[in-house]
Design a protein around this motif. Structure first.
Motif, PDB file in Angstrom:
ATOM      1  N   ASP A  22      -3.041   0.704   1.085  1.00 45.92           N
ATOM      2  CA  ASP A  22      -2.242   1.295   0.020  1.00 45.92           C
ATOM      3  C   ASP A  22      -2.990   1.027  -1.294  1.00 45.92           C
ATOM      4  O   ASP A  22      -3.862   0.148  -1.362  1.00 45.92           O
ATOM      5  N   THR A  26      -1.411  -3.170  -4.003  1.00 47.52           N
ATOM      6  CA  THR A  26      -2.150  -3.722  -2.866  1.00 47.52           C
ATOM      7  C   THR A  26      -3.605  -3.990  -3.266  1.00 47.52           C
ATOM      8  O   THR A  26      -4.049  -5.136  -3.201  1.00 47.52           O
ATOM      9  N   SER A 138      -2.390   6.591  -0.167  1.00 39.37           N
ATOM     10  CA  SER A 138      -1.560   6.287  -1.343  1.00 39.37           C
ATOM     11  C   SER A 138      -0.565   7.379  -1.675  1.00 39.37           C
ATOM     12  O   SER A 138      -0.841   8.566  -1.519  1.00 39.37           O
ATOM     13  N   ASN A 139       0.564   6.944  -2.205  1.00 40.61           N
ATOM     14  CA  ASN A 139       1.544   7.871  -2.763  1.00 40.61           C
ATOM     15  C   ASN A 139       1.269   8.183  -4.233  1.00 40.61           C
ATOM     16  O   ASN A 139       2.052   8.891  -4.862  1.00 40.61           O
ATOM     17  N   LYS A 171       4.198   9.015   1.923  1.00 43.56           N
ATOM     18  CA  LYS A 171       4.679   7.912   2.764  1.00 43.56           C
ATOM     19  C   LYS A 171       6.167   7.715   2.503  1.00 43.56           C
ATOM     20  O   LYS A 171       6.572   7.840   1.354  1.00 43.56           O
ATOM     21  N   GLY A 195      -0.344  -2.706   3.166  1.00 45.76           N
ATOM     22  CA  GLY A 195       0.333  -2.264   1.947  1.00 45.76           C
ATOM     23  C   GLY A 195       1.430  -3.228   1.537  1.00 45.76           C
ATOM     24  O   GLY A 195       1.804  -4.121   2.300  1.00 45.76           O
ATOM     25  N   ASN A 200       7.563   2.190   2.979  1.00 47.28           N
ATOM     26  CA  ASN A 200       6.506   3.209   2.891  1.00 47.28           C
ATOM     27  C   ASN A 200       5.264   2.828   3.694  1.00 47.28           C
ATOM     28  O   ASN A 200       4.663   3.679   4.342  1.00 47.28           O
ATOM     29  N   ASP A 201       4.892   1.564   3.603  1.00 46.90           N
ATOM     30  CA  ASP A 201       3.645   1.132   4.232  1.00 46.90           C
ATOM     31  C   ASP A 201       3.885   0.512   5.611  1.00 46.90           C
ATOM     32  O   ASP A 201       3.395   1.022   6.619  1.00 46.90           O
TER      33      ASP A 201
END
Ligand code: MG
Length: 235
Positions: A22, A26, A138-139, A171, A195, A200-201
């Motif tokens: 991430d 991160t 990544s978002n 994510k 992450g 999300n991760d």
């Protein structure tokens, strides 16, 4: 009687074929907090917002936008990302203008706005030296391309940069992790995803069949079996 230590779970050894990270929280962190940057920029634009209110409203509205993303089934785009940050800036700062938003938006596209902690830089370098495929999932939006390309410690990730606004799904949506698998060029079970976000991760990558490690710097997530306090622990 001394209680048994809580089993912490094993950190997956770095014998994976690929490791994806991430980005924000991160391997990159804002060099100065977003709310500080917002307040200073607002003052340059003739406004005088209360710093505590800006910080509170920024993160409250960030969460509002996360809920909206869930309602959108994690669909995203460059337009949606700009809209997200515009909406956050206008919610955080009374009297915000398009010019103020543009200044803030482009600031966070610059490498100088971010720092890479030594533990992250060393972890990436260690993996590269062992021949592990490395990448980033990544978002954040396409601004990340310039940040990664302009930051020497992150350049090994540049060839496999998976960005949600370009994939079209963020994510923790499964299509995002399918894009990570394509970028990695190996089976999901051979990929470790690292992450700092539990949903999300950690759960997103786990649901996609990857190994996952949570970066839990402040030790808040005892219930997660695979977690590290620092990327230095990923040996
Ligand atoms: Mg993060």
């Amino acid at each position: 009687m001394v209680p048994e230590p809580q089993p912490r779970g094993l950190t997956p050894p770095l014998c994976m074929k690929a490791v994806f990270f991430d980005a924000v929280g991160t391997v990159i962190f804002p060099a100065r907090s977003a709310s500080e940057v917002y307040v200073e920029a607002a003052r340059r634009h003739g406004l005088d917002p209360d710093p505590d209110a800006v910080r509170a409203r920024l993160w409250a509205h960030f969460r509002v936008e996360e809920i909206r993303d869930r309602e959108l089934n994690w669909v995203t785009s460059e337009v949606r990302e700009q809209e997200r940050w515009r909406s956050i800036v206008f919610a955080a700062i009374d009297g915000a203008t398009d010019a103020l938003f543009a200044e803030l938006y482009y600031r966070f596209a610059q490498p100088f706005a971010w720092i890479v902690p030594p533990a992250a830089a060393e972890c990436i370098a260690r993996l590269v030296s062992r021949g592990v495929v490395v990448g980033m999932g990544s978002n954040y939006d396409s601004r990340l391309e310039g940040v990664v390309g302009g930051t020497p410690a992150l350049r090994p990730l540049r060839e496999r940069l998976v960005i949600s606004s370009l994939v079209g799904i963020r994510k923790p949506g499964s299509a995002f992790f399918e894009a990570v698998v394509r970028a990695a060029g190996c089976d999901p079970s051979d990929i470790l995803f690292v992450g700092d976000d539990v949903d999300n991760d950690y759960y997103g990558a786990s649901a996609a069949g990857m190994r996952a490690v949570l970066l839990d710097e402040h030790g808040k997530h005892d219930h997660i079996p695979h977690r590290v306090r620092s990327l230095a622990e990923l040996e």
